[in-house]
Design an enzyme around this catalytic site. Structure first.
Site, PDB file in Angstrom:
ATOM      1  N   CYS A  99       0.782  -1.247   0.000  1.00  0.00           N
ATOM      2  CA  CYS A  99       0.000   0.000   0.000  1.00  0.00           C
ATOM      3  C   CYS A  99       0.807   1.286   0.000  1.00  0.00           C
ATOM      4  CB  CYS A  99      -0.917   0.040   1.225  1.00  0.00           C
ATOM      5  SG  CYS A  99      -2.045  -1.349   1.345  1.00  0.00           S
TER       6      CYS A  99
ATOM      7  N   HIS B 131      -1.353   6.648   2.161  1.00  0.00           N
ATOM      8  CA  HIS B 131      -1.179   5.695   3.254  1.00  0.00           C
ATOM      9  C   HIS B 131      -1.082   6.505   4.541  1.00  0.00           C
ATOM     10  CE1 HIS B 131      -0.438   1.671   4.696  1.00  0.00           C
ATOM     11  NE2 HIS B 131       0.321   2.241   5.607  1.00  0.00           N
TER      12      HIS B 131
END
Ligand SMILES: *[C@@H]1O[C@H](CO)[C@@H](O)[C@H](O)[C@H]1NC(C)=O
Ligand SMILES: *[C@@H]1O[C@H](CO)[C@@H](O)[C@H](O)[C@H]1NC(C)=O
Ligand SMILES: *[C@@H]1O[C@H](CO)[C@@H](O)[C@H](O)[C@H]1NC(C)=O
Ligand SMILES: *[C@@H]1O[C@H](CO)[C@@H](O)[C@H](O)[C@H]1NC(C)=O
Ligand SMILES: *[C@@H]1O[C@H](CO)[C@@H](O)[C@H](O)[C@H]1NC(C)=O
Ligand SMILES: *[C@@H]1O[C@H](CO)[C@@H](O)[C@H](O)[C@H]1NC(C)=O
Ligand SMILES: *[C@@H]1O[C@H](CO)[C@@H](O)[C@H](O)[C@H]1NC(C)=O
Length: 565
Positions: free
Chosen positions: A74, A128
């Site tokens: 991610c 993120h």
């Protein structure tokens, strides 16, 4: 965004005025990002998954069939595609640094829109969270107002999943009765509601908007409304076509899916480290839950698109649907992301541009009516435009900017640690609205993955920067995937291409699942490529190919990484 003065004008005049607004480049952007979603979608020919709302969007869009993330985890992927720079330039391979401090003060996609007069809004997981976005989702640089986070997300990893005996656990498989959840809701339900609220609020404002919506699913845990499981009866589920660890898989290429092992229901299975396997009945249930989570996200996407339509914004809003990377569902005996395989790097990428990928809707015409997946009997939607060239997530930034009519973004010059606005991707706008037939727009999509050692360790999935000693650089053409695992010195970000730890080569027409690594069978590999007519310098010899790859790496990947040898 349109003044109410239009109301008294005849309809066709409204239409013409609207077209003038497009000409000024004032299209809105709705940028939807799913988390850990590989292209298991109807519009990507998946035979199992039910995704009628995303398929409907695809039918009005250009579908990039071979789109790839630059790193299959991610934080690094999101920082990469939101800055349009590769991980070697953002210097983020783990979750532990903020690019503005550790690499360069790069402009982000939403920041570029913000600086062009857009109201930029973030809902859910876009950047993120944590250090990687300075604990603020890069606010205020990227966003006009503080990003929205759904309150119910704080319960995501808690013991809220009910076992058969009624006790609560932090499980991987976590189908729930939503009205029994803390706050009686789930994060993606809250995300969809907030996105719709913002669309309504933006409807009558002067400035155009860039709204990014980051869904949390199908990321683990599979905390989803239980009813979605009904779409996937367990007796209909099948294992991955290649559920065993391939014999010729180099150890360094394998990811041991440690995040899954930590969930209580998986711990109870006592699966051996690192190869497992997970018991077959549980594998089927993981697949069932993943697919159900995809249908659940699809429903949320459908709600937002219907709101866009109801607000009459579909004719003036670019819609992008994508994901940060894929997810292995048992292929090669692997689960989760953390690798260079297609299952981990390939993503959906669907781009809707009004008037380009589909005719402009006439006033009152509906583009995106919500489709209830439980009642949907329509098997197949019309196919949109399909592009089979390999493309990359770093391409999204220059493409969306171009579609919106913002000043074009030049390609980064070596070295690109400079903070001027530039892209390491390509503008794909010229591919929109065409069924691609002829030449590839580029030869390769590049991905990379770091490892702490040649042998599998607890942190092989996600080594922290200081522990990275090997980098796997992977090039994917339409014909093959070629990966080199080379020495990497994280103290200077130096890749040593003379220090090859392992190699992988998969010929996709014969081996679409990437199970038969022929890197070490040079004569065979050469013969196969000749026979298939794969036109490539490498048909001469592996050594030449290595040289070619190295040059490609120098041009594309290593622009900012010090090359040794
Ligand atoms: C980074 O760039 C932004 C504008 O894009 C600027 O406001 C900020 O001061 C810069 N920060 C540093 C540390 O240079
Ligand atoms: C990161 O956040 C801190 C605390 O909010 C702030 O002081 C600092 O300036 C931020 N860093 C950058 C590069 O903007
Ligand atoms: C969900 O929970 C509510 C409240 O406990 C209950 O009334 C309802 O029957 C449950 N629904 C299902 C499908 O179990
Ligand atoms: C499950 O499989 C059966 C037999 O192939 C099929 O008839 C049925 O439609 C499937 N159910 C679902 C929900 O896909
Ligand atoms: C787990 O597996 C190991 C060996 O694979 C075995 O020694 C151990 O007893 C098992 N533990 C449980 C709780 O089943
Ligand atoms: C590096 O790996 C070692 C061994 O796995 C671990 O103990 C250590 O915490 C890691 N270092 C960092 C900075 O994460
Ligand atoms: C690169 O790797 C080669 C082969 O292992 C080694 O001989 C050489 O010293 C390495 N170069 C650097 C700068 O570490």
């Amino acid at each position: 965004m349109f003044s109410r003065a239009h109301i008294w004008l005849p309809l066709f005049m409204v239409y013409l005025l609207d077209l003038c607004v497009f000409a000024k480049g004032k299209l809105n952007v709705l940028y939807i990002i799913a988390d850990d979603l590989r292209p298991t979608l109807g519009c990507y020919s998946d035979p199992v998954v039910k995704s009628p709302n995303i398929d409907q969007l695809a039918s009005k869009s250009t579908v990039f069939y071979n789109a790839f993330a630059q790193q299959a985890v991610c934080g690094p992927s999101r920082t990469s595609f939101l800055t349009s720079r590769r991980p070697d330039t953002t210097r983020l391979y783990d979750f532990n640094s903020y690019w503005r401090v550790s690499a360069g003060n790069y402009t982000t996609l939403p920041q570029y829109f913000k600086s062009n007069g857009y109201t930029t809004l973030s809902v859910g997981k876009v950047f993120h969270p944590g250090i990687a976005s300075n604990h603020t989702d890069d606010y205020p640089y990227s966003w006009s107002v503080p990003p929205y986070h759904p309150p119910s997300f704080s319960y995501e990893k808690r013991k809220v999943c009910k076992n058969k005996d009624g006790t609560l656990h932090s499980n991987l498989l976590c189908s729930v009765n939503v009205s029994e959840m803390p706050l009686r809701t789930l994060p993606d339900l809250e995300n969809a509601a907030e996105a719709i609220r913002l669309l309504k609020a933006m409807k009558d404002t002067e400035s155009p908007f860039f709204l990014a919506v980051g869904f949390y699913k199908p990321h683990i845990p599979f905390r989803i409304p239980a009813e979605y499981l009904k779409l996937y009866p367990i007796e209909n589920m099948t294992l991955a076509p290649d559920p065993d660890v391939p014999k010729k898989l180099p150890e360094v290429a394998y990811n041991p899916w440690t995040d899954i092992r930590k969930r209580e229901d998986v711990q109870a299975l006592n699966v051996s480290f690192p190869y497992g396997p997970i018991p077959k009945d549980f594998q089927l249930r993981i697949r069932q839950h993943y697919f159900a989570a995809v249908s659940y996200v699809d429903a949320q996407v459908g709600k937002i698109l219907q709101a866009l339509d109801d607000l009459d914004l579909a004719k003036e809003t670019i819609v992008v649907f994508t994901s940060d990377h894929g997810w292995s569902l048992g292929e090669h005996g692997e689960w989760a992301k953390y690798s260079n395989f297609d299952v981990a790097t390939r993503v959906p990428l669907i781009v809707y541009a009004p008037g380009v990928t589909s005719p402009l809707p006439w006033p009152g015409e509906k583009m995106f009516s919500y489709v209830n997946v439980f009642e949907n009997t329509q098997e197949q939607f019309d196919e949109g435009y399909l592009v089979r060239s390999v493309v990359e997530l770093v391409d999204v930034f220059p493409t969306v900017a171009s579609l919106a009519g913002l000043a074009s973004i030049h390609h980064c010059q070596f070295p690109s640690f400079k903070t001027d606005l530039c892209t390491e991707g390509s503008n794909l706008a010229h591919l929109l609205g065409r069924h691609e037939r002829v030449a590839n727009h580029q030869a390769y999509a590049f991905s990379q993955y770091p490892r702490p050692s040649d042998t599998i360790r607890d942190d092989s999935d996600l080594p922290s920067l200081a522990n990275i000693t090997i980098m796997g650089y992977s090039a994917r053409s339409t014909d093959f995937r070629f990966t080199l695992w080379v020495g990497f010195d994280s103290s200077c970000f130096c890749a040593n291409l003379s220090d090859v730890h392992a190699g992988e080569l998969y010929i996709l027409s014969q081996d679409p699942n990437e199970d038969n690594n022929i890197y070490y069978e040079q004569d065979h590999a050469k013969a196969v490529m000749l026979k298939l007519g794969i036109r490539h310098p490498w048909t001469e010899s592996l050594k030449e190919h290595m040289t070619y790859f190295r040059e490609a790496l120098k041009r594309s990947l290593f622009k900012n990484t010090q090359l040794t040898n």
